[in-house]
Write an enzyme that holds these catalytic residues in place. Structure first.
Site, short mmCIF file in Angstrom:
data_model
loop_
_atom_site.label_atom_id
_atom_site.label_comp_id
_atom_site.label_asym_id
_atom_site.label_seq_id
_atom_site.Cartn_x
_atom_site.Cartn_y
_atom_site.Cartn_z
N ASP A 87 0.86 -1.19 0.00
CA ASP A 87 0.00 0.00 0.00
C ASP A 87 0.90 1.24 0.00
O ASP A 87 1.53 1.54 1.01
CB ASP A 87 -0.90 0.02 1.24
CG ASP A 87 -2.02 -1.01 1.19
OD1 ASP A 87 -1.93 -1.96 0.38
OD2 ASP A 87 -2.98 -0.88 1.98
N LYS A 149 -6.91 3.48 -2.92
CA LYS A 149 -7.27 3.43 -1.50
C LYS A 149 -7.47 4.85 -1.00
O LYS A 149 -6.75 5.77 -1.39
CB LYS A 149 -6.14 2.73 -0.73
CG LYS A 149 -6.27 2.71 0.78
CD LYS A 149 -5.09 1.95 1.40
CE LYS A 149 -5.02 2.10 2.90
NZ LYS A 149 -3.86 1.40 3.50
N LYS A 178 -10.17 0.38 -2.00
CA LYS A 178 -10.03 0.08 -0.57
C LYS A 178 -10.43 1.30 0.24
O LYS A 178 -9.90 2.40 0.03
CB LYS A 178 -8.59 -0.33 -0.25
CG LYS A 178 -8.35 -0.61 1.24
CD LYS A 178 -6.93 -1.15 1.48
CE LYS A 178 -6.62 -1.26 2.96
NZ LYS A 178 -5.25 -1.80 3.21
#
Length: 217
Positions: A87, A149, A178
């Site tokens: 991430d 995300k 996400k």
């Protein structure tokens, strides 16, 4: 719901006992992954070996202001230590300047360093306009990231239904979204999924699962 959840512990003061607790909870509920700081990847990987729970880590976290080279090296080091998913935080200042060619370049560099592993691009939506979110999503898609995300959880706000819906509309059905930051309970998680999220980053995974159990699901 369990396979939506990246069970997260990213606090600066986390100890081995915190990581043990996180991994034991992830094994119990069979969450999709644990998300830990890079220094904890190797230990989490050992704890979760053979369980089917992935190890996710964060790159350029939480500000996104590292150079591209540092983000690449951090990615390579994390993979060497056992990370399954990455991430990464974009350079938010470059996004505010409108330099999305830079954003695309840094995402491509991390995707390349990740060697086929899942890469999620953290936009930190609380600092971006809707147009900037759309442009960052396009850059992520062009750079062949797997997910966009919302948040680090360290910004001024976390995931919102409106931002998740905008991200889903922008990236289409084939890319992940996400929702992370401020997802504290089952109702929050279900709202994010309904808006288009197919992964939830939360430290409250156990709370979410207990609420599901109480409901009888």
């Amino acid at each position: 719901m369990n396979k939506y959840i990246d069970h997260t512990y990213l606090k600066a003061f986390g100890t081995e006992s915190d990581i043990i607790k996180l991994c034991n909870e992830a094994k119990t509920y069979q969450f999709k992954s644990v998300c830990v700081n890079p220094a904890n990847v190797e230990y989490a990987k050992r704890l979760l070996n053979g369980t089917g729970v992935l190890v996710c880590t964060v790159i350029g976290f939480p500000l996104g202001a590292n150079t591209i080279e540092v983000k690449m090296l951090e990615t390579l080091d994390s993979i060497k230590n056992g990370a399954d998913e990455i991430d990464m935080v974009i350079n938010i200042g470059k996004a505010k300047e409108g330099d999305f060619a830079y954003i695309e370049k840094e995402i491509k560099a991390v995707v390349s360093a990740a060697g086929g592993r899942t890469v999620k691009v953290i936009l930190e939506t609380c600092y971006l306009t809707d147009d900037e979110i759309v442009r960052a999503c396009h850059a992520s898609k062009i750079a062949k990231a797997n997910f966009v995300k919302t948040s680090t959880g360290f910004g001024t706000n976390g995931a919102t239904v409106e931002h998740v819906r905008l991200m889903r509309e922008t990236v289409g059905p084939d890319m992940g979204v996400k929702a992370s930051g401020g997802v504290k309970n089952l109702a929050d998680a279900e709202m994010m999924v309904e808006a288009g999220a197919n992964r939830i980053g939360a430290s409250s995974g156990v709370q979410i699962m207990k609420e599901l159990e109480e409901r009888g699901n």
